[in-house]
Scaffold this motif. Structure first.
Motif, PDB file in Angstrom:
ATOM      1  N   ALA A 205       0.846  -1.198   0.000  1.00 30.54           N
ATOM      2  CA  ALA A 205       0.000   0.000   0.000  1.00 30.54           C
ATOM      3  C   ALA A 205       0.877   1.241   0.000  1.00 30.54           C
ATOM      4  O   ALA A 205       1.263   1.757   1.053  1.00 30.54           O
ATOM      5  N   HIS A 206       1.211   1.717  -1.187  1.00 30.35           N
ATOM      6  CA  HIS A 206       2.070   2.887  -1.308  1.00 30.35           C
ATOM      7  C   HIS A 206       1.436   4.111  -0.649  1.00 30.35           C
ATOM      8  O   HIS A 206       0.213   4.277  -0.630  1.00 30.35           O
ATOM      9  N   LYS A 207       2.287   4.974  -0.106  1.00 29.85           N
ATOM     10  CA  LYS A 207       1.843   6.226   0.481  1.00 29.85           C
ATOM     11  C   LYS A 207       1.108   7.058  -0.557  1.00 29.85           C
ATOM     12  O   LYS A 207       1.478   7.085  -1.727  1.00 29.85           O
ATOM     13  N   LEU A 208       0.028   7.737  -0.145  1.00 32.78           N
ATOM     14  CA  LEU A 208      -0.744   8.551  -1.070  1.00 32.78           C
ATOM     15  C   LEU A 208       0.050   9.760  -1.543  1.00 32.78           C
ATOM     16  O   LEU A 208       0.827  10.346  -0.794  1.00 32.78           O
ATOM     17  N   ASP A 209      -0.185  10.140  -2.790  1.00 28.81           N
ATOM     18  CA  ASP A 209       0.423  11.339  -3.358  1.00 28.81           C
ATOM     19  C   ASP A 209      -0.692  12.213  -3.927  1.00 28.81           C
ATOM     20  O   ASP A 209      -1.666  11.705  -4.500  1.00 28.81           O
ATOM     21  N   LYS A 210      -0.569  13.524  -3.774  1.00 27.62           N
ATOM     22  CA  LYS A 210      -1.617  14.435  -4.246  1.00 27.62           C
ATOM     23  C   LYS A 210      -1.912  14.265  -5.731  1.00 27.62           C
ATOM     24  O   LYS A 210      -3.057  14.448  -6.173  1.00 27.62           O
ATOM     25  N   SER A 211      -0.888  13.933  -6.515  1.00 25.48           N
ATOM     26  CA  SER A 211      -1.083  13.812  -7.963  1.00 25.48           C
ATOM     27  C   SER A 211      -2.053  12.697  -8.320  1.00 25.48           C
ATOM     28  O   SER A 211      -2.694  12.733  -9.375  1.00 25.48           O
ATOM     29  N   GLU A 212      -2.218  11.709  -7.445  1.00 28.33           N
ATOM     30  CA  GLU A 212      -3.127  10.599  -7.715  1.00 28.33           C
ATOM     31  C   GLU A 212      -4.587  11.024  -7.663  1.00 28.33           C
ATOM     32  O   GLU A 212      -5.461  10.324  -8.165  1.00 28.33           O
ATOM     33  N   ALA A 213      -4.865  12.166  -7.021  1.00 32.97           N
ATOM     34  CA  ALA A 213      -6.249  12.587  -6.834  1.00 32.97           C
ATOM     35  C   ALA A 213      -6.871  13.174  -8.096  1.00 32.97           C
ATOM     36  O   ALA A 213      -8.081  13.392  -8.155  1.00 32.97           O
ATOM     37  N   GLU A 214      -6.067  13.430  -9.124  1.00 33.40           N
ATOM     38  CA  GLU A 214      -6.584  13.997 -10.368  1.00 33.40           C
ATOM     39  C   GLU A 214      -7.487  12.979 -11.068  1.00 33.40           C
ATOM     40  O   GLU A 214      -7.092  11.838 -11.317  1.00 33.40           O
ATOM     41  N   MET A 215      -8.716  13.403 -11.377  1.00 40.28           N
ATOM     42  CA  MET A 215      -9.675  12.505 -12.033  1.00 40.28           C
ATOM     43  C   MET A 215      -9.313  12.297 -13.498  1.00 40.28           C
ATOM     44  O   MET A 215      -9.097  13.258 -14.244  1.00 40.28           O
ATOM     45  N   ASN A 216      -9.256  11.050 -13.907  1.00 41.21           N
ATOM     46  CA  ASN A 216      -9.019  10.684 -15.295  1.00 41.21           C
ATOM     47  C   ASN A 216     -10.311  10.088 -15.826  1.00 41.21           C
ATOM     48  O   ASN A 216     -10.655   8.948 -15.514  1.00 41.21           O
ATOM     49  N   LYS A 227     -12.023   5.882  -6.440  1.00 39.17           N
ATOM     50  CA  LYS A 227     -11.026   6.922  -6.173  1.00 39.17           C
ATOM     51  C   LYS A 227     -11.629   8.026  -5.302  1.00 39.17           C
ATOM     52  O   LYS A 227     -10.988   8.491  -4.346  1.00 39.17           O
ATOM     53  N   VAL A 228     -12.844   8.453  -5.610  1.00 40.80           N
ATOM     54  CA  VAL A 228     -13.486   9.510  -4.829  1.00 40.80           C
ATOM     55  C   VAL A 228     -13.602   9.086  -3.371  1.00 40.80           C
ATOM     56  O   VAL A 228     -13.315   9.866  -2.448  1.00 40.80           O
ATOM     57  N   ARG A 229     -14.011   7.855  -3.139  1.00 41.72           N
ATOM     58  CA  ARG A 229     -14.200   7.388  -1.763  1.00 41.72           C
ATOM     59  C   ARG A 229     -12.866   7.106  -1.063  1.00 41.72           C
ATOM     60  O   ARG A 229     -12.714   7.375   0.121  1.00 41.72           O
ATOM     61  N   ALA A 230     -11.891   6.609  -1.821  1.00 40.10           N
ATOM     62  CA  ALA A 230     -10.587   6.301  -1.225  1.00 40.10           C
ATOM     63  C   ALA A 230      -9.835   7.561  -0.815  1.00 40.10           C
ATOM     64  O   ALA A 230      -9.099   7.556   0.179  1.00 40.10           O
ATOM     65  N   TYR A 231     -10.020   8.655  -1.549  1.00 42.12           N
ATOM     66  CA  TYR A 231      -9.262   9.881  -1.276  1.00 42.12           C
ATOM     67  C   TYR A 231     -10.040  10.884  -0.432  1.00 42.12           C
ATOM     68  O   TYR A 231      -9.684  12.061  -0.363  1.00 42.12           O
ATOM     69  N   ASN A 232     -11.083  10.428   0.207  1.00 38.74           N
ATOM     70  CA  ASN A 232     -11.857  11.255   1.147  1.00 38.74           C
ATOM     71  C   ASN A 232     -11.542  10.782   2.554  1.00 38.74           C
ATOM     72  O   ASN A 232     -11.808   9.625   2.885  1.00 38.74           O
ATOM     73  N   PRO A 233     -10.871  11.565   3.417  1.00 43.78           N
ATOM     74  CA  PRO A 233     -10.794  13.028   3.395  1.00 43.78           C
ATOM     75  C   PRO A 233      -9.500  13.621   2.854  1.00 43.78           C
ATOM     76  O   PRO A 233      -9.343  14.857   2.883  1.00 43.78           O
ATOM     77  N   TRP A 234      -8.533  12.823   2.394  1.00 46.16           N
ATOM     78  CA  TRP A 234      -7.302  13.374   1.827  1.00 46.16           C
ATOM     79  C   TRP A 234      -6.740  12.409   0.808  1.00 46.16           C
ATOM     80  O   TRP A 234      -6.805  11.206   1.021  1.00 46.16           O
ATOM     81  N   PRO A 235      -6.257  12.936  -0.310  1.00 46.62           N
ATOM     82  CA  PRO A 235      -6.115  14.343  -0.712  1.00 46.62           C
ATOM     83  C   PRO A 235      -7.342  14.933  -1.406  1.00 46.62           C
ATOM     84  O   PRO A 235      -7.317  16.075  -1.844  1.00 46.62           O
ATOM     85  N   VAL A 236      -8.410  14.183  -1.509  1.00 52.55           N
ATOM     86  CA  VAL A 236      -9.704  14.533  -2.119  1.00 52.55           C
ATOM     87  C   VAL A 236      -9.594  14.534  -3.649  1.00 52.55           C
ATOM     88  O   VAL A 236      -8.794  15.266  -4.234  1.00 52.55           O
TER      89      VAL A 236
END
Length: 327
Positions: A205-216, A227-236
């Motif tokens: 489980a790699h550490k989260l990075d803000k760049s991953e939050a960009e919707m493709n 992705k929306v649910r996984a990145y709530n509450p950070w990085p959103v």
């Protein structure tokens, strides 16, 4: 009859503090609490204690805050507590082998996944992002590896389709303390058994990075929903919206706090708005569509899409690209 253990506890965030709270209520003796050094926080950059330290001080527990355990004197201080076991929960510092071997029963860790799946820093987020049906906590005997120790006890819970990282975090914060107390009960009477992990089944489980939050939008609706649910509450989860004419374009970063999969069948290109009303903004994806329900405009608080469309309806017109321009 339960033989109380002398415990050193090491942890940092609220997740760890909830485990410490369970230990405080138990029959075991907490001889010391270890936390990282206080960190600057807020606009004033005032040194702020972590949740675990604050709880420890409330209960008049001894707190130690070494930068690391490389110094011999820090190792000696820990040894002087003569602990039976050291409990580590989201501590954030690597423990050298000398520390792992200092307590009589070694060090145990509460990890937020069903090992060997999702070793590493972000097991809750990665399990959601991957679409796992269940997760849980694993109490393991720590060794030199990263979450590779033998497993003593596990507790499972289902991952619901509405779960976010925040809600799953709370589920595990309820599971973990009970599993920890049950483990210590077994250890106090030397009845615990440890099972080796199957390394062939391990995932990281790699550490989260803000760049991953960009919707493709070329991903499927199911992938984007996770992705929306996984990145709530950070990085959103977020996307960049371009506003203006060709000569003068202004870009806005818009965060997505809530969305749902829609059963739409459309031939529109991915990223095209196919519906926009009080129920949400429906966007075409690679397969299916996703309805954006709660958004956050720059420098604003999160709002239901209905409220945003009242003032920004011309931004999100049917047929436009979600990254398109408006005049």
């Amino acid at each position: 009859m339960l033989q109380p253990l002398n415990i050193i506890f090491a942890g940092t965030p609220d997740f760890a503090a909830q485990h410490l709270a369970a230990l405080i209520k138990s029959q075991h003796n907490i001889v010391a609490v270890y936390c990282p050094p206080d960190k600057p926080a807020g606009r004033g950059k005032k040194l702020t204690a972590c949740a675990t330290k604050m709880l420890a001080l409330e209960h008049n527990l001894t707190v130690e805050q070494p930068i690391n355990f490389k110094a011999v004197n820090e190792q000696q201080i820990l040894a002087q507590y003569n602990a039976d076991v050291m409990v580590v929960v989201a501590y954030g510092l690597l423990l050298p082998e000398v520390i792992l071997n200092t307590p009589r029963l070694g060090c145990i860790n509460v990890h937020g996944s069903l090992l060997p799946k999702w070793r590493g820093a972000a097991p809750i987020q990665r399990s959601l992002e991957a679409g796992d049906k269940k997760t849980g906590v694993t109490i393991m005997q720590m060794d030199k590896g990263l979450d590779t120790g033998d497993m003593i006890l596990t507790a499972e819970c289902a991952i619901e389709k509405t779960d976010t990282s925040a809600s799953l975090y709370e589920k595990l914060a309820q599971l973990g303390p009970k599993a920890l107390i049950d483990t210590l009960t077994l250890m106090s009477s030397n009845e615990h058994k440890a099972t080796r992990q199957d390394n062939t089944l391990a995932t990281y489980a790699h550490k989260l990075d803000k760049s991953e939050a960009e919707m493709n939008w070329l991903l499927t609706a199911d992938e984007l929903d996770r992705k929306v649910r996984a990145y709530n509450p950070w990085p959103v989860a977020q996307f960049t919206f371009s506003q203006g004419c060709t000569e003068k374009v202004k870009q806005h970063r818009i965060r997505i706090w809530q969305a749902t999969i829609q059963p739409h069948t459309t031939t529109e290109p991915a990223g095209t708005i196919i519906a926009s009303d009080k129920h949400g903004i429906v966007v075409a994806t690679k397969t299916g569509a996703i309805c954006l329900e709660v958004l956050q405009l720059p420098n604003k608080k999160p709002l239901p899409v209905q409220d945003i469309l009242n003032s920004r309806g011309n931004w999100f017109t049917v047929g436009a690209s979600i990254n398109g321009e408006i005049n």
